[in-house]
Enzyme design. Structure first.
Site, short mmCIF file in Angstrom:
data_model
loop_
_atom_site.label_atom_id
_atom_site.label_comp_id
_atom_site.label_asym_id
_atom_site.label_seq_id
_atom_site.Cartn_x
_atom_site.Cartn_y
_atom_site.Cartn_z
N HIS A 126 1.45 7.72 0.89
CA HIS A 126 1.17 7.54 -0.53
C HIS A 126 0.80 8.91 -1.11
O HIS A 126 0.30 9.78 -0.41
CB HIS A 126 0.00 6.56 -0.68
CG HIS A 126 -0.30 6.11 -2.06
ND1 HIS A 126 -0.96 6.90 -2.98
CD2 HIS A 126 -0.07 4.92 -2.69
CE1 HIS A 126 -1.12 6.22 -4.10
NE2 HIS A 126 -0.59 5.01 -3.95
N ASP A 203 -5.67 6.63 6.45
CA ASP A 203 -5.54 5.86 5.22
C ASP A 203 -5.31 4.41 5.65
O ASP A 203 -4.22 4.04 6.08
CB ASP A 203 -4.37 6.39 4.40
CG ASP A 203 -4.09 5.55 3.16
OD1 ASP A 203 -4.73 4.49 2.99
OD2 ASP A 203 -3.20 5.93 2.37
N GLN A 206 -3.69 -0.18 3.33
CA GLN A 206 -2.79 -1.31 3.56
C GLN A 206 -3.11 -2.06 4.84
O GLN A 206 -2.70 -3.21 5.01
CB GLN A 206 -1.34 -0.83 3.61
CG GLN A 206 -0.83 -0.27 2.30
CD GLN A 206 -0.84 -1.28 1.18
OE1 GLN A 206 -0.55 -2.45 1.38
NE2 GLN A 206 -1.17 -0.84 -0.02
N LYS A 229 -7.68 -4.13 -2.32
CA LYS A 229 -6.58 -4.49 -1.43
C LYS A 229 -7.04 -5.39 -0.27
O LYS A 229 -6.24 -5.73 0.61
CB LYS A 229 -5.90 -3.23 -0.89
CG LYS A 229 -5.23 -2.40 -1.99
CD LYS A 229 -4.51 -1.19 -1.42
CE LYS A 229 -4.02 -0.26 -2.51
NZ LYS A 229 -2.96 -0.84 -3.33
N CYS A 367 4.41 5.10 -5.69
CA CYS A 367 3.61 6.31 -5.43
C CYS A 367 3.98 6.95 -4.09
O CYS A 367 3.11 7.47 -3.37
CB CYS A 367 2.11 6.00 -5.48
SG CYS A 367 1.53 5.55 -7.13
#
Length: 408
Positions: A126, A203, A206, A229, A367
């Site tokens: 991202h 990260d 997700q 999320k 993104c």
């Protein structure tokens, strides 16, 4: 005499998510945009409302009843998040989300980067895990390197020993691609980073709603994720960092809660975690995130993942059989996300026609413009699922696609 009715997992969950009863354009809502933001259960909505109705106050310095209630609720939420990821409470920093968390780390590590050092990211990242490292490298003379892709959009680790080498200072990588759903071989990457003494930044935006995560077992140095999320509020997120690394980083912002002492000449910083929490935090958001992780902790996460994997496989099966549909990132190791194109149709047009039938998807580059450039496409249509989705939702998607295809 009939027995009690047994509800399926998605049927049971849908009863806890009031927004899923909405009817856009008079159509039943089929919400397939969970990679952008998940919906919120009553437990989260009620926790936020309770704060504003019964506890609303600023935290930590109020010498009154409401201030004590608000402070306790905020810090209890921090404890909940710490338990949820297997961290110490001092290692849980409130931020606005994954983007701010990564910016905090990348900005802080500028003091440790030098010309000749290398920062390694992947082709799946991202923008939030690309641009902060670009800026850090530009400011320090370090070099940004990128793990390439294989034909199926999974990461190509053929030259891993060269990619992660004696010059690698930071490995910053997503656990699951927001654009394609592809899961990265994170444990392999971390093991190699440990061989060369590189710091690991994950990260997990997700991954956090799909996988059960323990930061100690994962052996990362930093991890970032966003509340919205994982069934929590927007505008709140977490940076996890090992204490020794957080203590070594300079503050990202200054003023307010992160101060220990101030004179007109100098200042000293507060202890962790407050060192990185300048100003009034998003108190209601943090309380809502605490409620979200407590709600998740009460669920059968293994059943969640099994259900999502079933949906992923069914979604992929239907997609492969659909005329003119091309799956982008057709690899086995994915979360329940389908990113695709229809022959001769722009993704935005497809998304608009689906929306008119009550099917909510996301379109565009998600993104991840560098990834889309590598793939040679302008963007995709993305359908991303959560445990409250069902096979009926998948069928509704393809019924809507059949109707949309007549106009494209």
């Amino acid at each position: 005499m009939s027995g009690p009715i047994t509800l399926s997992l998605p049927e049971r969950l849908r009863q806890e998510f009031p927004i899923l009863s909405e009817t856009p354009y008079g159509k039943p809502l089929v919400y397939l945009d969970n990679a952008a933001t998940t919906q919120k259960p009553n437990a989260v909505i009620d926790a936020v409302a309770h704060y504003y109705r019964h506890q609303n106050s600023n935290v930590h310095r109020g010498a009154h009843y409401l201030g004590d209630l608000a402070t306790a609720a905020l810090e209890n939420a921090r404890d909940s998040v710490a338990r949820f990821i297997g961290a110490d409470r001092e290692e849980v920093i409130w931020t606005r989300g994954t983007t701010e968390s990564i910016n905090l780390v990348a900005h802080g590590l500028r003091s440790q980067l030098r010309p000749g050092d290398e920062v390694l990211i992947s082709s799946l990242e991202h923008h939030a895990n690309i641009v902060p490292w670009q800026q850090a490298c530009a400011a320090t003379g370090a070099t940004l390197k990128v793990i390439p892709l294989q034909a199926d959009a999974s990461l190509d680790l053929t030259d891993l020993d060269q990619l992660i080498n004696a010059n690698t200072r930071v490995l910053a990588v997503t656990w699951a691609s927001n654009a394609l759903g592809v899961v990265t071989p994170l444990h392999t990457l971390i093991a190699r980073a440990r061989d060369v003494g590189a710091l690991v930044v994950v990260d997990a935006a997700q991954a956090i709603s799909h996988f059960q995560i323990n930061v100690r077992e994962l052996d990362c140095d930093f991890m970032a994720f966003s509340g919205h999320k994982m069934f929590g509020p927007t505008g709140i997120g977490v940076l996890y960092g090992r204490k020794e690394h957080l203590n070594a980083l300079p503050p990202y912002q200054t003023g307010g809660e992160m101060i220990e002492t101030v004179t007109f000449e100098t200042a000293t910083w507060n202890q962790l975690p407050y060192k990185f929490e300048a100003g009034t935090p998003h108190i209601a958001g943090a309380i809502g995130l605490g409620a979200a992780v407590e709600w998740l902790a009460r669920q059968d996460r293994s059943a969640f993942l099994a259900h999502e994997n079933d949906l992923r496989d069914y979604l992929t099966e239907r997609a492969r059989a659909f005329p003119g549909l091309r799956i982008i990132g057709d690899t086995a190791d994915k979360v329940a996300t389908l990113s695709f194109l229809l022959d001769g149709a722009h993704p935005n047009d497809v998304g608009t026609l689906l929306d008119q039938q009550g099917v909510a998807v996301r379109t565009g580059h998600h993104c991840t413009m560098p990834l889309m450039n590598l793939l040679g496409i302008p963007g995709t249509v993305r359908a991303s699922l959560a445990p409250y989705n069902s096979r009926d939702d998948v069928d509704a998607l393809f019924t809507a696609l059949e109707k949309a295809a007549r106009f494209l």
